[in-house]
Design a protein around this motif. Structure first.
Motif: not given
Length: 206
Positions: A121-122, A127-131, A176-178, A190-193
């Motif tokens: 997450t951005g 910050v949350v890391h995607a599994a 955003t997402l990193l 990446v600009n996305v909600g």
């Protein structure tokens, strides 16, 4: 070089035959002979690479001359070859989703992607890391598919999030997402909600 020489023996006969005086001679022997260096006995090679002493090796009807260089396999994508974007998917049963797109940059050569992108997450909260999971509520390829990214064939990956926390409260809304393309270290914003507490990302697919 080895050279052998034999001596000639000459015999002179003189006499009168039919009133005419004259002489004749005979000789025996062998002229000097030699054996050439092995380096000088090789057949000449034409500019086409075909020995001149072997005409049958020359190209002709029905004979194909192959280039020793073979076409290289399509290489894995470098981060600079890709343009990243994302779009929100519809909400379903307290799940939220984002489709990531990995498109080929203008002028870049086709390349391949396989496996999981890195996603964190951005802007918007902690910050949350995607599994990394093969499939999820919104689907997924279920296996690492090798995707050839071309100008008319981008790759995609799905990011999922739970929209409600364990305590029943609303999750953070991130703007955003990193994202890091598979097998690279080139992280992009990446600009996305997406609003979520726990994130999952699935492997890329075509």
């Amino acid at each position: 070089m080895v050279t052998r020489t034999r001596v000639f023996t000459a015999v002179l006969f003189c006499g009168v035959v039919g009133g005419v005086a004259g002489c004749s001679s005979t000789s025996t022997g062998t002229a000097a002979t030699g054996t050439a260096d092995s380096g000088t006995s090789a057949s000449a090679v034409t500019s086409a690479g075909v020995p001149s002493g072997n005409p049958s090796a020359a190209p002709g009807p029905g004979r194909t001359v192959r280039n020793s260089a073979t076409s290289a396999a399509i290489a894995p994508c470098a981060g600079s070859q890709l343009v990243l974007s994302g779009k929100a998917l519809g909400a379903a049963m307290m799940h939220r989703g984002v489709q990531l797109t990995f498109a080929l940059a203008a002028g870049a050569a086709p390349c391949t992607l396989q496996g999981y992108p890195g996603v964190d997450t951005g802007a918007g909260g902690p910050v949350v890391h995607a599994a990394r999971t093969p499939t999820g509520y919104m689907g997924g390829p279920g296996a690492g598919t090798l995707v050839t990214v071309r100008s008319d064939n981008p790759a995609h990956a799905i990011v999922e999030a739970t929209a409600m926390g364990p305590d029943g409260g609303e999750c953070t809304m991130y703007s955003t997402l990193l994202v890091t393309p598979p097998n690279t270290t080139d992280t992009r914003t990446v600009n996305v909600g997406i609003n979520g507490c726990e994130l999952q990302v699935h492997p890329v697919t075509g």
